[in-house]
Design a protein around this motif. Structure first.
Motif: not given
Ligand SMILES: [Fe+2]
Ligand SMILES: [Fe+2]
Length: 277
Positions: A117, A119, A180, A183-184, A189, A226
């Motif tokens: 991801i 971000a 955040l 998010c999956d 990330t 994260y």
């Protein structure tokens, strides 16, 4: 075929013609390359938009976060918006260019080194990176003024409608935490912010008091919390890679002509975030 890469650059400062020429010369290696632009493109909105439009034509996806310079309100800019209103104006301009911002759904890099991801974050600072021998932001700022090290943000980066920059920073931190958290949790990330997420990169500043304008302690563990596979930042104009808790932190700045003129343009200028080499 060349494998696409997730690339990053910050602190383009295209107000300087020498920097503008460098940006004009940027090309992807693969037409599927993505580019992260981690802030300080320029001060004037039209300069920011022109640079991002050029990059958007060349790269498959462009992801932008604001730096402090985009948020400066200078008398020479026909756009007189301040603070949050200025930021929202830039976000809208990015939407028209189809450039991703911290206000958009996070994109997922699915090329080599992914999925991850990406971000983009806009977190600002809150004077909690205190200089030595100070224990409060007021003490830290007093030490900075005594040392003659005061960021121009104090005059040009207005926090409106927030009462001050720490209040704006707190709102940005809360918003970003929520984003955040959604998010999956299975995906790593790439965290992108103009200011460093941790204090460590500021330890090498020539003027230690400048750390006050460089981030917030509130994000000290975000690279772990994260699941970052990489953290991308700029602002310091000290291009380098550091590691914390097994996570790669990339300072991806170009910087001012006087800086890269002395030490050379970073080679390669477009840093590869993924795949990790
Ligand atoms: Fe910069
Ligand atoms: Fe900056």
């Amino acid at each position: 075929m060349i494998a696409p890469r997730l690339l990053a650059l910050s602190d383009l400062h295209v107000r300087y013609p020498e920097n503008r020429a460098i940006v004009d010369g940027l090309r992807p290696r693969s037409e599927a390359d993505w580019l992260i632009v981690a802030g300080d493109v320029a001060e004037r909105v039209d300069d920011v938009v022109a640079a991002l439009a050029l990059l958007r034509e060349r790269f498959a996806t462009v992801v932008w976060v604001p730096g402090n310079h985009e948020l400066w309100t200078r008398s020479r800019d026909p756009v007189t918006l301040r603070g949050e209103h200025r930021y929202r104006h830039l976000v809208q301009a990015c939407r028209e260019l189809r450039v991703l911002t911290p206000e958009d759904p996070f994109a997922v890099w699915t090329g080599e080194g992914g999925p991850a991801i990406v971000a983009p974050l806009f977190l600002l600072y809150d004077y909690s990176f205190l200089p030595a021998d100070t224990s409060t932001p007021d003490e830290g700022l007093a030490a900075a003024y005594r040392a003659g090290v005061v960021c121009t943000d104090e005059h040009l980066l207005h926090p409106d409608p927030f009462p001050d920059r720490p209040a704006w920073c707190a709102a940005r931190v809360a918003y970003s935490r929520d984003r955040l958290a959604e998010c999956d949790p299975e995906l790593p990330t790439v965290l992108v912010n103009h200011w460093p997420l941790t204090r460590l990169p500021t330890r090498v500043l020539r003027h230690p008091e400048f750390s006050l304008w460089c981030g917030t302690q509130q994000t000290a563990d975000w690279h772990v919390r994260y699941r970052a596979t990489a953290v991308v930042y700029g602002h310091l104009h000290i291009p380098r890679v550091t590691w914390e808790d097994g996570v790669r932190f990339l300072e991806v700045s170009l910087g001012y002509p006087r800086e890269w003129g002395a030490r050379g343009v970073p080679d390669p200028l477009l840093r590869t975030v993924l795949p990790a080499s």
